[in-house]
Structures are given as structure tokens and as C-alpha cells.
Write an enzyme that holds these catalytic residues in place. Structure first.
Site, PDB file in Angstrom:
ATOM      1  N   GLN A  20       2.669   5.431 -27.722  1.00 51.50           N
ATOM      2  CA  GLN A  20       3.198   6.449 -27.030  1.00 51.50           C
ATOM      3  C   GLN A  20       2.607   6.641 -25.982  1.00 51.50           C
ATOM      4  OE1 GLN A  20       2.063   6.819 -31.881  1.00 51.50           O
ATOM      5  NE2 GLN A  20       4.301   7.692 -31.559  1.00 51.50           N
ATOM      6  N   HIS A  41       6.896   7.200 -24.194  1.00 52.55           N
ATOM      7  CA  HIS A  41       6.739   8.662 -24.035  1.00 52.55           C
ATOM      8  C   HIS A  41       6.308   8.499 -22.145  1.00 52.55           C
ATOM      9  CE1 HIS A  41       5.780   9.939 -27.974  1.00 52.55           C
ATOM     10  NE2 HIS A  41       6.610   9.714 -28.286  1.00 52.55           N
ATOM     11  N   CYS A  65      12.236  16.917  -4.600  1.00 49.56           N
ATOM     12  CA  CYS A  65      11.933  15.835  -4.600  1.00 49.56           C
ATOM     13  C   CYS A  65      12.492  15.399  -2.835  1.00 49.56           C
ATOM     14  CB  CYS A  65      13.458  15.393  -4.848  1.00 49.56           C
ATOM     15  SG  CYS A  65      14.525  13.722  -4.587  1.00 49.56           S
ATOM     16  N   GLY A 104      -3.962   2.591 -33.640  1.00 47.97           N
ATOM     17  CA  GLY A 104      -3.947   4.122 -33.504  1.00 47.97           C
ATOM     18  C   GLY A 104      -2.888   5.410 -33.271  1.00 47.97           C
TER      19      GLY A 104
HETATM   20 ZN   LIG Z   1      16.753  14.417  -5.802  1.00 48.73          ZN
END
Ligand SMILES: [Zn+2]
Length: 294
Positions: A119, A137, A195, A235
Site C-alpha cells: 500500500q 496505491h 506532459c 504493518g
Molecule cells: Zn500527454
């Protein structure tokens, strides 16, 4: 179901651990060909990583998680969300895998096929050398484009960006951008990057509050759990579904399940053994007890 429960302190040794385990359970663990190690925030705590859901200490004490770790927060104020994650990234980069991470990575050499399901978003299992890691995650240090569902819905004909796989709803696309250009961008202080392909804002590739887990990650986790003979939960708080149900899924399929946690969870009443202690102390001793020839 027999339950073995004990505490391992700073002086815990393999010999002491072995003497406290039910011999039949040791035999079952040793015979396992496929092992899942399922880890949560407690795994990384000893490496100094601020835990995502611990509101009392660390970075989470300074903010309301809903203001920095949700898609809504990012849409409202990308820079604030980015800056906060930069702090977390600095803590992750400064941390090192602990003896528990190292013990899990070394377990692969002992013979069983090992899948780590975590996680945690700190990639410390990778850095410790584990090869098969399912990051439920996500990974804080990996970036992905922010897919603004509202903007994509509003766009006349959104196309998929071939660099980030997000909806390219921006107009200033760079036709020569490549995936490597995106991979080279890091979670560092400064303006929120975009991006290189489509111009969409970039965000850490983690699962924020209110977001679903990646389908391929949860399917990989289910597949590993369904095939394992032993699951060791380390944990994990077991409060967040669907990850929380993984140990129960293993139990239902007949796997041996061991919990390692300073504060045992609801799983403790159902599993085959509970070890109250910190991962960095317990795991090296536990694995040495089960696989002494290693
Ligand atoms: Zn992109």
C-alpha cells in the site's frame, strides 16, 4: 484455528522466534512455494517515511488531506498540491530501505516465489531489491498526466495522448514528444510541469483519496493472493478496501496467514500467528527461523 501470539523486542533472535512458533506452522511455511508479503505504512515507518494516513505526525499533521491529496484539490490549486507532494518526495528520496525490506528481498533467494503487495508509494521494496512488487496505491516518484474528467467530457473530441495515455484536450501538442521525455520529468520544486506530448498538467502517479485503485494492480494482487500458500501481512492497517480484504481472501482459500504489526488488527483473531513488533526487527528473525538454511 491455533493462534500463536507473542512480542518480539529489540533483542528478538531467530532462535527465540522459532521456539515460539508452532512447529506445524513452521513446517507449513517452509513448504510453501508461493508467498505473498502484504505491506502497509508500518513497513516504511522505520525508514522515516511519513505515513499517508497518520494525521498526528509528519506532513499530514500540517494539512487537511482533502486539501492536498484529492483530484478536487489538484483541480482547484495544482501548485499547492504539487508543492506538498514535493515535500513528501524529498522525504522518500532521503529514506533508505530498512532491515525488513531487505529481509523480504532476500526471501526470494530462499526458494519460494515471492510477490510483494504494498500500500506504500515510496518504492522502497524496489530499492531493496524485490522484483515482483504490486503497488496498490501507485508510486510517488512516477508522474502521470492529470486526467480532468470534467474537461475531457466537455471537449468535443478528446483524443488519447500517446506520451501520457491521458485525454489530450490541449491544443499545443508536440508531435515529436516521446514517452522518455515524460519519464525524465521529476517531482521537484518548481512550477507544475506538463506532459511534453499534450500539455496536460502532471501529477504524482498515486491513488488519492476518493480515487479507485488501478484495475491491473488490484487484479495482480488478487491473482497473487489466490495462488499463495502463505500470506504475511506487515504493518498494514487493513482499513481501506479493497486492499484490506486481501488477508481474508487468502484465509478463505486455505493459505497460512501471519500478521506482523506493532498493533495487531482485526485480522489477529483469524490468522495463524500474530507477531507484535516492528517489521525491521521481526521479519529478519521470522525468515531466519522459517528458512534457516538460507
Ligand atoms: Zn500527454
Amino acid at each position: 484455528m491455533p493462534i500463536t501470539s507473542w512480542k518480539v523486542g529489540a533483542g528478538g533472535t531467530a532462535r527465540a522466534t522459532a521456539s515460539m512458533l508452532d512447529p506445524r506452522l513452521i513446517a507449513d511455511l517452509r513448504a510453501a512455494r508461493r508467498v505473498v508479503v502484504f505491506t502497509g505504512a508500518g513497513m516504511s515507518a522505520e525508514s522515516g517515511i511519513p505515513t499517508f494516513r497518520d494525521r498526528l505526525t509528519g506532513l499530514w499533521a500540517q494539512v487537511d488531506p482533502m486539501e492536498v491529496a484529492t483530484a478536487r484539490a489538484f483541480r482547484a490549486n495544482p501548485q499547492r498540491t504539487w508543492d506538498w507532494h514535493v515535500q513528501l518526495a524529498e522525504a522518500v528520496r532521503a529514506a533508505a530501505p530498512n532491515a525488513g525490506h531487505a529481509a523480504i528481498a532476500a526471501l526470494e533467494q530462499a526458494g519460494p516465489e515471492v510477490t510483494v503487495i504494498t500500500q506504500n508509494v515510496d518504492a522502497l521494496h524496489h530499492r531493496a531489491g524485490s522484483r515482483e512488487v504490486v503497488e496498490l496505491h501507485g508510486n510517488l516518484l512516477r508522474l502521470t498526466s492529470f486526467v480532468d474528467e470534467e474537461a475531457a467530457f466537455a471537449a468535443a473530441s478528446p483524443t488519447i495522448c500517446r506520451v501520457c495515455d491521458g485525454y489530450a484536450v490541449w491544443e499545443h501538442c508536440d508531435p515529436y514528444a516521446e514517452r522518455g521525455d515524460l519519464a525524465a520529468i521529476e517531482l521537484r520544486a518548481g512550477p507544475v510541469p506538463r506532459c511534453p506530448g499534450c500539455g496536460a498538467l502532471l501529477r504524482p502517479d498515486v491513488v488519492w483519496f476518493g480515487e479507485p485503485l488501478a484495475v491491473d494492480a488490484i487484479e495482480a494482487a488478487w491473482n497473487a493472493v489466490d495462488r499463495c500458500e502463505v500470506l504475511i501481512a506487515v504493518g498494514a492497517s487493513l482499513e481501506v478496501e479493497p486492499a484490506a480484504s486481501l488477508p481474508w481472501r487468502a484465509l478463505a482459500r486455505g493459505a497460512r496467514v501471519v500478521e506482523v504489526n506493532p498493533v495487531p488488527t482485526a485480522l489477529a483473531a483469524q490468522c495463524h500467528a500474530v507477531i507484535s513488533g516492528a517489521a525491521a526487527e521481526v521479519l529478519p528473525a521470522l525468515f531466519a527461523a522459517i528458512w534457516p538454511e538460507r
